[in-house]
Scaffold this motif. Structure first.
Motif, PDB file in Angstrom:
ATOM      1  N   ASN A 229       0.863  -1.184   0.000  1.00 55.68           N
ATOM      2  CA  ASN A 229       0.000   0.000   0.000  1.00 55.68           C
ATOM      3  C   ASN A 229       0.899   1.233   0.000  1.00 55.68           C
ATOM      4  OD1 ASN A 229      -2.770  -1.266   0.480  1.00 55.68           O
ATOM      5  ND2 ASN A 229      -1.593  -2.105   2.182  1.00 55.68           N
ATOM      6  N   LEU A 230       0.793   2.049  -1.047  1.00 58.66           N
ATOM      7  CA  LEU A 230       1.657   3.219  -1.199  1.00 58.66           C
ATOM      8  C   LEU A 230       0.823   4.458  -1.436  1.00 58.66           C
ATOM      9  CD1 LEU A 230       4.358   4.725  -1.676  1.00 58.66           C
ATOM     10  CD2 LEU A 230       4.233   3.972  -4.068  1.00 58.66           C
ATOM     11  N   THR A 231       1.073   5.496  -0.614  1.00 56.99           N
ATOM     12  CA  THR A 231       0.505   6.826  -0.838  1.00 56.99           C
ATOM     13  C   THR A 231       1.659   7.790  -1.053  1.00 56.99           C
ATOM     14  OG1 THR A 231      -1.434   6.386   0.538  1.00 56.99           O
ATOM     15  CG2 THR A 231      -0.899   8.687   0.099  1.00 56.99           C
ATOM     16  N   PHE A 232       1.697   8.437  -2.214  1.00 53.97           N
ATOM     17  CA  PHE A 232       2.753   9.390  -2.579  1.00 53.97           C
ATOM     18  C   PHE A 232       2.055  10.674  -3.003  1.00 53.97           C
ATOM     19  CE2 PHE A 232       6.729   9.972  -5.536  1.00 53.97           C
ATOM     20  CZ  PHE A 232       7.135  11.042  -4.757  1.00 53.97           C
ATOM     21  N   SER A 233       2.027  11.655  -2.077  1.00 53.87           N
ATOM     22  CA  SER A 233       1.271  12.876  -2.329  1.00 53.87           C
ATOM     23  C   SER A 233       2.150  14.096  -2.542  1.00 53.87           C
ATOM     24  CB  SER A 233       0.307  13.145  -1.172  1.00 53.87           C
ATOM     25  OG  SER A 233       1.015  13.274   0.054  1.00 53.87           O
ATOM     26  N   SER A 234       3.375  14.099  -1.972  1.00 56.63           N
ATOM     27  CA  SER A 234       4.303  15.218  -2.168  1.00 56.63           C
ATOM     28  C   SER A 234       5.702  14.750  -1.801  1.00 56.63           C
ATOM     29  CB  SER A 234       3.900  16.433  -1.330  1.00 56.63           C
ATOM     30  OG  SER A 234       3.929  16.138   0.060  1.00 56.63           O
ATOM     31  N   GLY A 235       6.697  15.568  -2.190  1.00 58.35           N
ATOM     32  CA  GLY A 235       8.080  15.177  -1.986  1.00 58.35           C
ATOM     33  C   GLY A 235       8.681  14.666  -3.274  1.00 58.35           C
ATOM     34  N   SER A 236       9.887  14.095  -3.182  1.00 57.86           N
ATOM     35  CA  SER A 236      10.611  13.663  -4.379  1.00 57.86           C
ATOM     36  C   SER A 236      11.271  12.318  -4.158  1.00 57.86           C
ATOM     37  CB  SER A 236      11.690  14.685  -4.759  1.00 57.86           C
ATOM     38  OG  SER A 236      11.123  15.943  -5.068  1.00 57.86           O
ATOM     39  N   VAL A 237      11.237  11.488  -5.193  1.00 56.26           N
ATOM     40  CA  VAL A 237      12.028  10.265  -5.268  1.00 56.26           C
ATOM     41  C   VAL A 237      12.989  10.463  -6.434  1.00 56.26           C
ATOM     42  CG1 VAL A 237      12.046   7.796  -5.727  1.00 56.26           C
ATOM     43  CG2 VAL A 237      10.239   8.790  -4.298  1.00 56.26           C
ATOM     44  N   ILE A 238      14.290  10.583  -6.120  1.00 53.44           N
ATOM     45  CA  ILE A 238      15.298  10.880  -7.136  1.00 53.44           C
ATOM     46  C   ILE A 238      16.162   9.642  -7.334  1.00 53.44           C
ATOM     47  CG2 ILE A 238      17.229  12.377  -7.780  1.00 53.44           C
ATOM     48  CD1 ILE A 238      16.031  14.486  -5.868  1.00 53.44           C
ATOM     49  N   VAL A 239      16.095   9.053  -8.530  1.00 54.10           N
ATOM     50  CA  VAL A 239      16.949   7.922  -8.881  1.00 54.10           C
ATOM     51  C   VAL A 239      18.178   8.495  -9.580  1.00 54.10           C
ATOM     52  CG1 VAL A 239      17.117   5.721 -10.089  1.00 54.10           C
ATOM     53  CG2 VAL A 239      14.928   6.452  -9.110  1.00 54.10           C
ATOM     54  N   PHE A 268       8.826  11.878  -9.353  1.00 51.92           N
ATOM     55  CA  PHE A 268       9.890  10.944  -9.675  1.00 51.92           C
ATOM     56  C   PHE A 268      10.886  11.670 -10.569  1.00 51.92           C
ATOM     57  CE2 PHE A 268       6.539   7.745  -8.815  1.00 51.92           C
ATOM     58  CZ  PHE A 268       7.227   6.967  -7.897  1.00 51.92           C
ATOM     59  N   GLN A 269      12.142  11.705 -10.160  1.00 47.71           N
ATOM     60  CA  GLN A 269      13.181  12.370 -10.949  1.00 47.71           C
ATOM     61  C   GLN A 269      14.242  11.352 -11.328  1.00 47.71           C
ATOM     62  OE1 GLN A 269      14.650  16.243  -9.629  1.00 47.71           O
ATOM     63  NE2 GLN A 269      16.733  15.617 -10.140  1.00 47.71           N
ATOM     64  N   LEU A 270      14.621  11.314 -12.586  1.00 47.89           N
ATOM     65  CA  LEU A 270      15.600  10.376 -13.109  1.00 47.89           C
ATOM     66  C   LEU A 270      16.870  11.131 -13.438  1.00 47.89           C
ATOM     67  CD1 LEU A 270      13.175   8.386 -15.426  1.00 47.89           C
ATOM     68  CD2 LEU A 270      13.767   7.933 -13.034  1.00 47.89           C
ATOM     69  N   GLY A 271      17.928  10.888 -12.660  1.00 44.74           N
ATOM     70  CA  GLY A 271      19.155  11.673 -12.769  1.00 44.74           C
ATOM     71  C   GLY A 271      19.022  12.946 -11.960  1.00 44.74           C
ATOM     72  N   ASN A 272      20.140  13.410 -11.392  1.00 39.46           N
ATOM     73  CA  ASN A 272      20.054  14.643 -10.598  1.00 39.46           C
ATOM     74  C   ASN A 272      20.866  15.786 -11.179  1.00 39.46           C
ATOM     75  OD1 ASN A 272      22.664  13.863  -9.983  1.00 39.46           O
ATOM     76  ND2 ASN A 272      22.419  13.964  -7.769  1.00 39.46           N
ATOM     77  N   GLY A 273      21.468  15.582 -12.342  1.00 41.54           N
ATOM     78  CA  GLY A 273      22.184  16.674 -12.998  1.00 41.54           C
ATOM     79  C   GLY A 273      23.485  17.049 -12.337  1.00 41.54           C
ATOM     80  N   VAL A 274      23.871  16.339 -11.260  1.00 38.16           N
ATOM     81  CA  VAL A 274      25.087  16.686 -10.521  1.00 38.16           C
ATOM     82  C   VAL A 274      25.981  15.474 -10.376  1.00 38.16           C
ATOM     83  CG1 VAL A 274      26.020  17.588  -8.365  1.00 38.16           C
ATOM     84  CG2 VAL A 274      23.897  18.528  -9.292  1.00 38.16           C
ATOM     85  N   SER A 275      25.482  14.435  -9.703  1.00 37.38           N
ATOM     86  CA  SER A 275      26.323  13.279  -9.406  1.00 37.38           C
ATOM     87  C   SER A 275      25.933  12.030 -10.174  1.00 37.38           C
ATOM     88  CB  SER A 275      26.285  12.983  -7.899  1.00 37.38           C
ATOM     89  OG  SER A 275      24.961  12.801  -7.464  1.00 37.38           O
ATOM     90  N   THR A 276      25.032  12.146 -11.131  1.00 34.48           N
ATOM     91  CA  THR A 276      24.726  11.007 -11.991  1.00 34.48           C
ATOM     92  C   THR A 276      25.995  10.578 -12.714  1.00 34.48           C
ATOM     93  OG1 THR A 276      22.441  11.722 -12.291  1.00 34.48           O
ATOM     94  CG2 THR A 276      23.343  10.220 -13.937  1.00 34.48           C
ATOM     95  N   THR A 277      26.306   9.276 -12.637  1.00 34.02           N
ATOM     96  CA  THR A 277      27.570   8.772 -13.172  1.00 34.02           C
ATOM     97  C   THR A 277      27.652   8.972 -14.680  1.00 34.02           C
ATOM     98  OG1 THR A 277      27.663   7.136 -11.418  1.00 34.02           O
ATOM     99  CG2 THR A 277      29.057   6.750 -13.336  1.00 34.02           C
ATOM    100  N   ALA A 278      28.730   9.560 -15.159  1.00 39.66           N
ATOM    101  CA  ALA A 278      28.919   9.807 -16.586  1.00 39.66           C
ATOM    102  C   ALA A 278      29.358   8.534 -17.291  1.00 39.66           C
ATOM    103  CB  ALA A 278      29.963  10.903 -16.793  1.00 39.66           C
ATOM    104  N   GLY A 279      28.973   8.402 -18.571  1.00 38.66           N
ATOM    105  CA  GLY A 279      29.496   7.336 -19.411  1.00 38.66           C
ATOM    106  C   GLY A 279      28.698   6.059 -19.419  1.00 38.66           C
ATOM    107  N   SER A 280      27.724   5.896 -18.537  1.00 36.69           N
ATOM    108  CA  SER A 280      26.942   4.675 -18.522  1.00 36.69           C
ATOM    109  C   SER A 280      25.967   4.659 -19.689  1.00 36.69           C
ATOM    110  CB  SER A 280      26.166   4.557 -17.212  1.00 36.69           C
ATOM    111  OG  SER A 280      25.269   3.469 -17.256  1.00 36.69           O
ATOM    112  N   THR A 281      25.800   3.495 -20.305  1.00 37.64           N
ATOM    113  CA  THR A 281      24.845   3.369 -21.408  1.00 37.64           C
ATOM    114  C   THR A 281      23.528   2.766 -20.952  1.00 37.64           C
ATOM    115  OG1 THR A 281      25.743   1.200 -21.981  1.00 37.64           O
ATOM    116  CG2 THR A 281      26.677   3.119 -23.116  1.00 37.64           C
TER     117      THR A 281
END
Length: 322
Positions: A229-239, A268-281
Motif C-alpha cells: 500500500n503506497l501513498t505518494f502525495s508530495s516530496g521527491s524520489v530521485i533515482v 519521480f526524478q531520473l538523474g540529478n544533474g550533478v552526481s549522476t555517473t557519466a558514461g553509462s549506457t
C-alpha cells in the motif's frame, strides 16, 4: 550495581550523575522520564567503566533537559506497552551515545534533537512492536552499509537526514508502516515495498545503486509490489543512477494488485544533474502496472550523458497526474 527507579530521574543544575573508576558495568532501570539540567555521564572515566540504561516504563518516556553533558552508553527500550505507540523521545539539548548504542525489544525510539547517531553494527530490522522516528531538522542517523527493513514495526522520517550505505543496500517495507513526511533519506541502493503501508508526503528520497556491479534481474530501484500500500502525495524520489542491469531491473517499478497505490502528487526524478555517473549506457526504465497514475516525472541527466542515456516507459497504461 543495578539502580532501579520506577518514577522520574531529575538531575538539577550543578548536580552530577556519573560513573566512578571501579572497572565495572552497571545497569540503570528507569520507569519514568529523565530530565537533566546538570551533568549526566554514564560512559565512565575509562573504557572499563560504564552504565547501561534500560527504559522500561509502561507509557511514553522522555529524555530532556539543557544540561551541558548528557552522555549515555548502551540504551535498551523495553517499554512494557502492547504496541509501538509507547515512545522514548529524546529532546535533550546535548545528547551523545557511542556507535550501535540501541537495542529495541518493545517500544519506539524517537530522536527529536539535533544529534548525530550511528547504527552501523548491522541491519536495522524493525519488527512489531518496535519503531524508530527521526524528528529534528539537524538530526542525522547513519546506518552504514546495512539494510533498513520494516517488518511489522514502524519507521518515520519527519525531519532530519538518514544516510544509508555506499553500495546496493535496501530500504524495505514488508509489513508494518513507513512514513516519510520530511527530511532526506539517502539510500545507496533500492527502496522496495512488498507489503505494509508506506506514506511519502514531503520527504526527499535519493536512491543511488552501485553502478559498478549489476543488480539481480528482478531488482528494481524503486518498487511498489502488488501487495504494498503506497501513498505518494508530495516530496521527491530521485533515482540518481540507473540499475546497470538487464531490462527486467527497472528504475521505477509499480505493480497493481491487492495493495492500494495512490500517487496523486510528488515527483519521480531520473538523474540529478550533478552526481549522476557519466558514461553509462544503461537507461532509466519505468514500468507501471495497469491503470496506475503517477504524479510528476522529471528527466535530469548530465549533459555528457544525454547521447547514451535513455528513459523508456515499459508499459503505456500509466498516466501522469501532474
Amino acid at each position: 550495581r543495578t539502580l532501579t527507579v520506577t518514577g522520574d530521574v531529575i538531575i538539577a543544575s550543578g548536580a552530577i550523575l556519573d560513573v566512578t573508576n571501579q572497572n565495572d558495568t552497571h545497569t540503570f532501570n528507569i520507569g519514568g522520564n529523565l530530565a537533566n539540567a546538570g551533568t549526566l555521564d554514564l560512559s565512565g572515566p575509562t573504557a572499563d567503566d560504564f552504565c547501561n540504561v534500560n527504559f522500561n516504563g509502561s507509557a511514553n518516556q522522555t529524555i530532556s533537559g539543557s544540561g551541558a553533558t548528557t552522555v549515555f552508553n548502551l540504551i535498551t527500550i523495553n517499554n512494557s506497552g502492547a504496541a509501538n505507540n509507547n515512545i522514548v523521545e529524546v529532546t535533550s539539548t546535548n545528547f551523545t551515545t557511542p556507535a550501535n548504542f540501541l537495542t529495541l525489544t518493545d517500544g519506539t525510539f524517537k530522536l527529536s534533537t539535533g544529534a548525530t547517531l550511528t547504527l552501523t553494527g548491522g541491519d536495522l530490522n524493525l519488527t512489531a512492536p518496535d519503531g524508530f522516528i527521526v524528528n529534528h531538522a539537524s538530526a542525522v542517523l547513519d546506518i552504514g552499509n546495512n539494510d533498513i527493513t520494516v517488518n511489522g514495526g514502524d519507521f518515520q522520517l519527519l525531519a532530519g537526514t538518514v544516510n544509508q550505505g555506499t553500495g546496493n543496500d535496501l530500504f524495505g517495507v514488508v509489513t508494518g508502516s513507513a512514513t516519510l513526511s520530511g527530511g532526506t533519506l539517502n539510500a545507496n541502493g533500492q527502496f522496495q515495498m512488498t507489503g505494509g503501508t508506506t506514506t511519502i508526503s514531503g520527504a526527499t528520497i535519493n536512491l543511488d545503486p552501485n553502478v559498478t556491479s549489476a543488480l539481480a534481474d528482478t531488482t528494481h530501484i524503486f518498487e511498489a509490489a502488488g501487495a504494498a500500500n503506497l501513498t505518494f502525495s508530495s516530496g521527491s524520489v530521485i533515482v540518481i543512477d540507473p540499475p546497470n542491469s538487464p531490462d527486467t531491473a527497472n528504475a521505477i517499478q509499480l505493480v497493481s494488485g491487492a495493495g492500494t497505490k495512490s500517487l496523486t502528487g510528488g515527483t519521480f526524478q531520473l538523474g540529478n544533474g550533478v552526481s549522476t555517473t557519466a558514461g553509462s549506457t544503461d537507461g532509466f526504465d519505468v514500468n507501471c502496472g495497469s491503470g496506475l497514475t503517477i504524479g510528476n516525472l522529471v528527466v535530469n541527466n548530465l549533459a555528457t550523458n544525454i547521447a547514451t542515456r535513455h528513459v523508456r516507459l515499459i508499459t503505456n497504461t500509466c498516466s501522469l497526474a501532474g
